[in-house]
Design a protein around this motif. Structure first.
Motif, PDB file in Angstrom:
ATOM      1  N   VAL A  79     -36.043  15.536 -30.260  1.00  0.00           N
ATOM      2  CA  VAL A  79     -35.758  13.938 -30.151  1.00  0.00           C
ATOM      3  C   VAL A  79     -35.150  13.793 -28.904  1.00  0.00           C
ATOM      4  O   VAL A  79     -34.143  14.157 -28.214  1.00  0.00           O
ATOM      5  CB  VAL A  79     -34.483  13.812 -31.202  1.00  0.00           C
ATOM      6  CG1 VAL A  79     -34.236  12.222 -31.292  1.00  0.00           C
ATOM      7  CG2 VAL A  79     -34.962  14.136 -32.535  1.00  0.00           C
ATOM      8  N   PHE A  80     -36.236  12.662 -28.231  1.00  0.00           N
ATOM      9  CA  PHE A  80     -35.711  12.084 -26.799  1.00  0.00           C
ATOM     10  C   PHE A  80     -34.576  11.101 -27.000  1.00  0.00           C
ATOM     11  O   PHE A  80     -34.716  10.587 -28.144  1.00  0.00           O
ATOM     12  CB  PHE A  80     -37.016  11.366 -26.395  1.00  0.00           C
ATOM     13  CG  PHE A  80     -37.619  12.295 -25.089  1.00  0.00           C
ATOM     14  CD1 PHE A  80     -37.101  12.342 -23.974  1.00  0.00           C
ATOM     15  CD2 PHE A  80     -39.093  13.117 -25.552  1.00  0.00           C
ATOM     16  CE1 PHE A  80     -37.958  13.008 -22.980  1.00  0.00           C
ATOM     17  CE2 PHE A  80     -39.517  13.557 -24.567  1.00  0.00           C
ATOM     18  CZ  PHE A  80     -38.893  13.918 -23.165  1.00  0.00           C
ATOM     19  N   CYS A  81     -33.909  11.266 -26.164  1.00  0.00           N
ATOM     20  CA  CYS A  81     -32.697  10.374 -26.114  1.00  0.00           C
ATOM     21  C   CYS A  81     -32.559   9.754 -24.583  1.00  0.00           C
ATOM     22  O   CYS A  81     -31.822  10.497 -23.863  1.00  0.00           O
ATOM     23  CB  CYS A  81     -31.225  11.026 -26.578  1.00  0.00           C
ATOM     24  SG  CYS A  81     -29.914  10.070 -26.859  1.00  0.00           S
ATOM     25  N   THR A  82     -32.961   8.426 -24.636  1.00  0.00           N
ATOM     26  CA  THR A  82     -33.046   8.136 -23.077  1.00  0.00           C
ATOM     27  C   THR A  82     -33.198   6.492 -22.942  1.00  0.00           C
ATOM     28  O   THR A  82     -32.860   5.782 -24.086  1.00  0.00           O
ATOM     29  CB  THR A  82     -34.506   8.684 -22.310  1.00  0.00           C
ATOM     30  OG1 THR A  82     -34.667   8.283 -21.004  1.00  0.00           O
ATOM     31  CG2 THR A  82     -35.381   8.238 -23.477  1.00  0.00           C
ATOM     32  N   THR A  83     -32.805   6.169 -21.775  1.00  0.00           N
ATOM     33  CA  THR A  83     -32.704   4.634 -21.571  1.00  0.00           C
ATOM     34  C   THR A  83     -34.304   4.160 -21.176  1.00  0.00           C
ATOM     35  O   THR A  83     -34.490   3.127 -21.224  1.00  0.00           O
ATOM     36  CB  THR A  83     -32.025   4.341 -20.409  1.00  0.00           C
ATOM     37  OG1 THR A  83     -32.446   5.085 -19.306  1.00  0.00           O
ATOM     38  CG2 THR A  83     -30.728   4.683 -20.451  1.00  0.00           C
ATOM     39  N   GLU A  84     -35.463   5.129 -21.080  1.00  0.00           N
ATOM     40  CA  GLU A  84     -36.759   4.757 -21.011  1.00  0.00           C
ATOM     41  C   GLU A  84     -37.098   4.090 -22.161  1.00  0.00           C
ATOM     42  O   GLU A  84     -37.326   4.964 -23.376  1.00  0.00           O
ATOM     43  CB  GLU A  84     -37.406   5.996 -20.522  1.00  0.00           C
ATOM     44  CG  GLU A  84     -37.264   6.412 -19.229  1.00  0.00           C
ATOM     45  CD  GLU A  84     -37.362   5.681 -17.981  1.00  0.00           C
ATOM     46  OE1 GLU A  84     -37.998   4.663 -18.054  1.00  0.00           O
ATOM     47  OE2 GLU A  84     -36.578   5.970 -16.978  1.00  0.00           O
ATOM     48  N   ASN A  85     -37.530   2.773 -22.392  1.00  0.00           N
ATOM     49  CA  ASN A  85     -37.859   2.298 -23.794  1.00  0.00           C
ATOM     50  C   ASN A  85     -39.065   1.573 -23.685  1.00  0.00           C
ATOM     51  O   ASN A  85     -39.453   1.059 -24.748  1.00  0.00           O
ATOM     52  CB  ASN A  85     -36.870   1.291 -24.082  1.00  0.00           C
ATOM     53  CG  ASN A  85     -36.687   0.080 -23.242  1.00  0.00           C
ATOM     54  OD1 ASN A  85     -37.139  -0.050 -22.159  1.00  0.00           O
ATOM     55  ND2 ASN A  85     -35.737  -0.913 -23.688  1.00  0.00           N
ATOM     56  N   ASP A  86     -40.156   1.858 -22.689  1.00  0.00           N
ATOM     57  CA  ASP A  86     -41.193   1.219 -22.544  1.00  0.00           C
ATOM     58  C   ASP A  86     -42.169   2.035 -23.600  1.00  0.00           C
ATOM     59  O   ASP A  86     -41.992   3.342 -23.684  1.00  0.00           O
ATOM     60  CB  ASP A  86     -41.670   0.928 -21.258  1.00  0.00           C
ATOM     61  CG  ASP A  86     -41.935   2.208 -20.459  1.00  0.00           C
ATOM     62  OD1 ASP A  86     -43.024   2.748 -20.395  1.00  0.00           O
ATOM     63  OD2 ASP A  86     -40.957   2.553 -19.904  1.00  0.00           O
ATOM     64  N   ILE A  87     -43.148   1.347 -23.927  1.00  0.00           N
ATOM     65  CA  ILE A  87     -44.268   2.244 -24.811  1.00  0.00           C
ATOM     66  C   ILE A  87     -44.799   3.068 -24.045  1.00  0.00           C
ATOM     67  O   ILE A  87     -45.297   4.028 -24.766  1.00  0.00           O
ATOM     68  CB  ILE A  87     -45.151   1.034 -25.385  1.00  0.00           C
ATOM     69  CG1 ILE A  87     -46.122   1.566 -26.732  1.00  0.00           C
ATOM     70  CG2 ILE A  87     -46.123   0.347 -24.475  1.00  0.00           C
ATOM     71  CD1 ILE A  87     -45.119   1.811 -27.891  1.00  0.00           C
ATOM     72  N   ASP A  88     -45.201   3.288 -23.014  1.00  0.00           N
ATOM     73  CA  ASP A  88     -45.647   4.086 -22.206  1.00  0.00           C
ATOM     74  C   ASP A  88     -45.053   5.519 -22.313  1.00  0.00           C
ATOM     75  O   ASP A  88     -45.360   6.633 -22.446  1.00  0.00           O
ATOM     76  CB  ASP A  88     -46.089   3.897 -20.654  1.00  0.00           C
ATOM     77  CG  ASP A  88     -46.791   5.004 -20.111  1.00  0.00           C
ATOM     78  OD1 ASP A  88     -47.717   5.565 -20.467  1.00  0.00           O
ATOM     79  OD2 ASP A  88     -46.051   5.323 -18.968  1.00  0.00           O
TER      80      ASP A  88
END
Length: 129
Positions: A79-88
């Motif tokens: 499970v990625f847990c990150t601030t990167e929220n763009d669809i790419d």
């Protein structure tokens, strides 16, 4: 007991994740970057990985690619847990073998819901209540 590898360069995030996941009956292993996480996986594969994207030495995306190439590396739920929220970023993570994606900041309910979705905890268990 099930194990979860928490991979994040922030000691605060690792501490919060540890508290949440221990309440969900996981034994926690921590790593501050992808290289240390990969070494931990070579010693013993965890049942789950809570994975940050942006880290020094080896980022989460590179770690995931290496994990999935290990013998049995297709087994841990990631499970990625990150601030990167763009669809790419999300599509790259899922294409690389991530099972789910959580946005920071997170709380116990969000982690429980995602872990339930990937089959790590059962619906109605104390951890998901």
């Amino acid at each position: 007991m099930r194990t979860c590898l928490v991979v994040d360069d922030s000691s605060v995030v690792r501490k919060i994740a540890r508290r949440i996941l221990e309440e969900m009956d996981f034994e926690i292993v921590e790593a501050e970057d992808g290289a240390k996480a990969l070494e931990a996986c070579k010693r013993a594969l965890p049942d789950a990985v809570l994975l940050d994207w942006n880290m020094p030495v080896m980022d989460g995306y590179e770690f995931l690619g290496n994990l999935r190439q290990l013998p049995g590396g297709d087994q841990p739920k990631v499970v990625f847990c990150t601030t990167e929220n763009d669809i790419d970023h999300i599509s790259r993570a899922l294409h690389a073998g991530a099972n789910e994606y959580i946005m920071k900041p997170f709380d116990k309910d969000i982690v429980a819901a995602k872990f339930q979705e990937v089959g790590l905890i059962k619906e109605g268990s104390p951890a998901s209540a």
